[in-house]
Design a protein around this motif. Structure first.
Motif, short mmCIF file in Angstrom:
data_model
loop_
_atom_site.label_atom_id
_atom_site.label_comp_id
_atom_site.label_asym_id
_atom_site.label_seq_id
_atom_site.Cartn_x
_atom_site.Cartn_y
_atom_site.Cartn_z
N UNK A 109 0.83 -1.21 0.00
CA UNK A 109 0.00 0.00 0.00
C UNK A 109 0.86 1.26 0.00
N UNK A 110 1.96 1.25 0.76
CA UNK A 110 2.83 2.42 0.77
C UNK A 110 3.44 2.63 -0.61
N UNK A 111 3.84 1.55 -1.27
CA UNK A 111 4.37 1.66 -2.63
C UNK A 111 3.33 2.25 -3.56
N UNK A 112 2.11 1.77 -3.48
CA UNK A 112 1.05 2.26 -4.36
C UNK A 112 0.68 3.71 -4.04
N UNK A 113 0.82 4.11 -2.79
CA UNK A 113 0.49 5.46 -2.38
C UNK A 113 1.55 6.49 -2.77
N UNK A 114 2.85 6.10 -2.73
CA UNK A 114 3.91 7.11 -2.77
C UNK A 114 4.97 6.92 -3.85
N UNK A 115 5.16 5.74 -4.38
CA UNK A 115 6.31 5.52 -5.25
C UNK A 115 5.99 5.82 -6.71
N UNK A 116 6.96 6.33 -7.47
CA UNK A 116 6.78 6.47 -8.91
C UNK A 116 6.61 5.09 -9.54
N UNK A 117 6.08 5.07 -10.78
CA UNK A 117 5.59 3.82 -11.34
C UNK A 117 6.66 2.73 -11.43
N UNK A 118 7.87 3.05 -11.85
CA UNK A 118 8.90 2.01 -11.97
C UNK A 118 9.22 1.41 -10.62
#
Length: 304
Positions: A227-236
């Protein structure tokens, strides 16, 4: 009449859920600290008589009673009661050593851009150093002007923060409940321009409670990492992190429960996406790893 705290700069928020005996042990140790700090206990929906026992044995402690277990976000209710510029956190199975919190307040006084100070954590009666401390001590980030190694995260039960920085970053996100919750808060603090530092002179003791569901916690940690990745990280980075977490869960036989927990939150996460600034994402990759930066193609030679 309550005594005036010796150090008016800092308060202490303690989170607890159904671990009354451990909480009373922790409060006994915290009450003996020379700083004589205001202590705020957040009873996170306990059903074991915690609130009554705290009120009976520690009448000077401020008690916040949440009607239900809010997980890590229960700490937010404690910070609402804080009236000091700095706030320290610990859980019902942790306590700070004498003098550590006064030293933390001194460091925050002299480093105005530092929003959080992470402590060295000693685990159990053997006082083994938590392995996370070694990772923090070896941080590759630029620490110039900081009181210790630079960080983008911390351990939620062993950190001192600026109260205003905690509030401005939104505190702990309720939907995460428990597990890796400090990772998101650390990224949001960095995105707002706050620096974070590991200071091994600040020591917190942690005697882990036996009341833990380790398999359930592993699933929640993996879900929240997604969820943190989906919330904050750029697509790659998002794709890289998603694949990594899924592979690890599959290797542990946890992929099915992870998908059941994580996928219903995908629409919510995408609706609330707020991608990290490039400089913070670069710091995150330097510490936690991620896809290699794209290589730019060399320019074509100029035509004669």
């Amino acid at each position: 009449m309550p005594t005036v705290p010796c150090d008016p700069r800092i308060s202490l928020v303690v989170l607890s859920h159904n671990r009354c005996a451990e909480l009373l042990r922790t409060l006994e140790r915290l009450s003996a600290l020379p700083e004589q700090l205001p202590v705020i206990v957040v009873d996170n929906g306990s059903r074991d008589g915690t609130a009554a026992e705290v009120a009976r044995h520690f009448p000077r402690v401020q008690l916040v009673r949440n009607a239900e277990n809010l997980g890590a976000a229960g700490r937010n209710a404690g910070v609402e009661r804080v009236r000091t510029p700095y706030v320290a956190f610990c859980d019902d199975d942790c306590w700070w050593t004498p003098g550590a919190l006064r030293h933390a307040a001194d460091l925050l006084d002299t480093h105005p851009r530092v929003g959080a100070l992470a402590a060295r954590v000693l685990v159990g009666p053997q006082e083994r150093e938590d392995p996370t401390c070694q990772l923090m001590a070896g941080s590759p980030l630029d620490a110039r002007g900081l009181p210790g190694p630079a960080l983008i995260g911390f351990m939620a039960g062993a950190v001192v923060m600026r109260t205003d920085a905690f509030r401005a970053a939104g505190g702990y996100l309720p939907r995460l409940f428990i597990g890796c919750e400090e990772r998101l808060l650390g990224l949001d603090l960095a995105a707002q321009g706050w620096r974070m530092s590991y200071v091994p002179e600040l020591v917190c003791h942690h005697h882990p409670s036996a009341q833990r569901d380790s398999a359930r916690r592993r699933v929640l940690n993996a879900r929240n990492t997604l969820w943190i990745a989906w919330l904050r990280l750029p697509w790659r980075s998002l794709v890289y992190e998603t694949r990594r977490v899924w592979r690890e869960a599959a290797g542990q036989g946890l992929l099915a429960p992870l998908l059941r927990e994580a996928l219903p939150g995908l629409p919510w996460a995408l609706r609330h996406r707020s991608v990290l600034p490039p400089e913070v994402e670069a710091m995150r990759r330097a510490v936690l790893g991620g896809p290699s930066p794209r290589r730019r193609k060399p320019p074509l030679p100029a035509r004669a």
